[in-house]
Design a protein around this motif. Structure first.
Motif, mmCIF file in Angstrom:
data_model
loop_
_atom_site.group_PDB
_atom_site.id
_atom_site.type_symbol
_atom_site.label_atom_id
_atom_site.label_comp_id
_atom_site.label_asym_id
_atom_site.label_seq_id
_atom_site.Cartn_x
_atom_site.Cartn_y
_atom_site.Cartn_z
ATOM 1 N N GLY A 99 14.614 -19.359 10.908
ATOM 2 C CA GLY A 99 15.956 -19.740 10.293
ATOM 3 C C GLY A 99 15.644 -21.152 9.763
ATOM 4 O O GLY A 99 15.487 -22.263 10.062
ATOM 5 N N MET A 120 13.660 -12.367 8.868
ATOM 6 C CA MET A 120 14.311 -12.320 9.398
ATOM 7 C C MET A 120 14.922 -11.100 11.319
ATOM 8 O O MET A 120 15.506 -10.312 10.797
ATOM 9 C CB MET A 120 15.597 -13.303 8.768
ATOM 10 C CG MET A 120 16.814 -13.467 10.471
ATOM 11 S SD MET A 120 16.161 -14.357 10.961
ATOM 12 C CE MET A 120 15.650 -15.825 10.301
ATOM 13 N N THR A 170 21.152 -14.667 8.794
ATOM 14 C CA THR A 170 20.855 -15.165 9.819
ATOM 15 C C THR A 170 21.559 -14.636 10.969
ATOM 16 O O THR A 170 21.014 -14.904 12.026
ATOM 17 C CB THR A 170 19.816 -16.097 9.620
ATOM 18 O OG1 THR A 170 19.161 -16.093 8.303
ATOM 19 C CG2 THR A 170 19.241 -17.143 10.861
ATOM 20 N N GLY A 174 20.457 -12.236 13.022
ATOM 21 C CA GLY A 174 19.031 -12.505 13.622
ATOM 22 C C GLY A 174 20.002 -12.809 15.441
ATOM 23 O O GLY A 174 20.097 -13.186 16.203
ATOM 24 N N SER A 175 21.328 -13.807 15.009
ATOM 25 C CA SER A 175 21.897 -14.594 16.340
ATOM 26 C C SER A 175 22.729 -13.705 17.129
ATOM 27 O O SER A 175 22.788 -13.924 18.375
ATOM 28 C CB SER A 175 22.431 -15.757 15.841
ATOM 29 O OG SER A 175 21.510 -16.292 14.711
HETATM 30 O O1 LIG Z 1 18.516 -19.743 17.352
HETATM 31 C C1 LIG Z 1 17.424 -19.729 16.502
HETATM 32 O O2 LIG Z 1 17.405 -20.756 15.969
HETATM 33 C C2 LIG Z 1 16.749 -18.664 15.796
HETATM 34 C C3 LIG Z 1 16.882 -18.053 13.996
HETATM 35 C C4 LIG Z 1 17.754 -16.927 14.408
HETATM 36 C C5 LIG Z 1 17.987 -16.307 15.980
HETATM 37 N N1 LIG Z 1 17.454 -17.171 16.651
#
Ligand SMILES: O=C(O)[C@@H]1CCC=N1
Ligand SMILES: NC(=O)C1=CN([C@@H]2O[C@H](COP(=O)(O)OP(=O)(O)OC[C@H]3O[C@@H](n4cnc5c(N)ncnc54)[C@H](OP(=O)(O)O)[C@@H]3O)[C@@H](O)[C@H]2O)C=CC1
Length: 272
Positions: A99, A120, A170, A174-175
């Motif tokens: 990230g 990502m 992200t 991603g999150s």
């Molecule tokens: O939590 C995190 O730092 C990582 C980045 C995207 C998802 N998880």
């Protein structure tokens, strides 16, 4: 495309999700997967036992054979690993899933002209259902581009993006699975509060989220879908009213912003 050798530096949750997805969906396109980490030997044994991949305590000797070197480790360890990696690089593609990282933090620690990629993914990679925005630098060859596409498609769907778009997405791809899981936890809690056994509460909520996700995947607009559920003046409208009154839109905006800001913060000291 020739069969690909992938070297993982980092053997944690994201590495495992990617390995699992790749072996399920692209096994015939992979020649070898080598997995390394910093010091956790037990974890390497676990990964070896689960996936039958090659594991190693140090990555150095595996670099020459690798086509793709995938950094699946925390952002703050990138500078030291990239610096040690640099003298070993010939024509490998170096990719990261960290990230906040971006392409230029890889480029500046690797030999000039190195092909780099920033992916990502999310943990649904495990079951081949990640959505993975990715971006490539100008040195990535046509063959390397096909390798990246093979990898992101192996773990779900990929979407080619600009570097800025990967930063901005992200939080959203991603999150945000963690946001959805938090909602699932709270709905399960509500189901248990009315007497539902824990396992059944879990199944009910999981199927509900799966069904809602599938309707979205089939292309329906979320606002339309919401309207289909909420009859005017009905019970769902009362629930949605509470979410709006409590500021759901602001909460979601702030959560996305805080996530992306934190990702930037974690790599900010790597500017120099
Ligand atoms: O939590 C995190 O730092 C990582 C980045 C995207 C998802 N998880
Ligand atoms: N989890 C997620 O949903 C997502 C994570 N990411 C990114 O993936 C990366 C990894 O996250 P995640 O898998 O969750 O983290 P984990 O904490 O699960 O795993 C981190 C891994 O990195 C290894 N590691 C740490 N330092 C070094 C080093 N110097 N050399 C070699 N290996 C090292 C650790 O090895 P050891 O155990 O031996 O210390 C461990 O195997 C992060 O950059 C994160 O931003 C991106 C998208 C989604």
């Amino acid at each position: 495309m020739k069969k690909v050798n992938v070297l993982f530096i980092g053997a944690g949750r994201m590495a495992e999700a990617i390995i699992s997805g790749l072996l399920k969906r692209q096994r015939e396109k992979i020649n070898q997967i080598v997995v390394t980490n910093r010091s956790n030997r037990e974890r390497l044994e676990e990964i070896e036992g689960r996936y039958g991949v090659t594991v190693a305590q140090s990555w150095q000797e595996h670099v020459p054979k690798a086509d793709v070197i995938l950094l699946a480790m925390p952002p703050d360890y990138h500078p030291e690993v990239l610096t040690s990696l640099a003298p070993h690089i010939q024509d490998q593609l170096v990719a990261t899933v960290a990230g906040g990282m971006g392409l230029h933090r890889l480029e500046k620690r690797l030999p000039s002209g190195t092909a780099v990629a920033w992916l990502m993914p999310n943990t649904a990679a495990h079951i081949g259902e990640s959505i993975s925005p990715y971006t490539l630098n100008a040195h990535v060859t046509a063959e390397q581009k096909v390798m990246v596409e093979m990898m992101v498609e192996g773990i779900g769907k990929g979407v080619a993006c600009s570097e800025q778009e990967v930063h901005d997405l992200t939080a959203i791809t991603g999150s945000a699975p963690a946001f959805i899981y938090r909602i699932a936890e709270l709905l399960e809690e509500s189901a248990r509060d009315v007497g539902m056994p824990a396992e059944q509460a879990h199944q009910l909520v999981a199927q509900m989220i799966y069904g809602a996700g599938k309707m979205l995947i089939e292309g329906e607009d979320p606002a339309y879908l919401r309207d289909q559920v909420a009859s005017p003046g009905g019970s769902t409208a009362a629930g949605l009213g509470v979410l709006e009154k409590r500021g759901l839109r602001d909460i979601m905006r702030e959560a996305v912003q805080a996530t992306n800001e934190r990702a930037r913060e974690l790599t900010a000291d790597q500017e120099t």
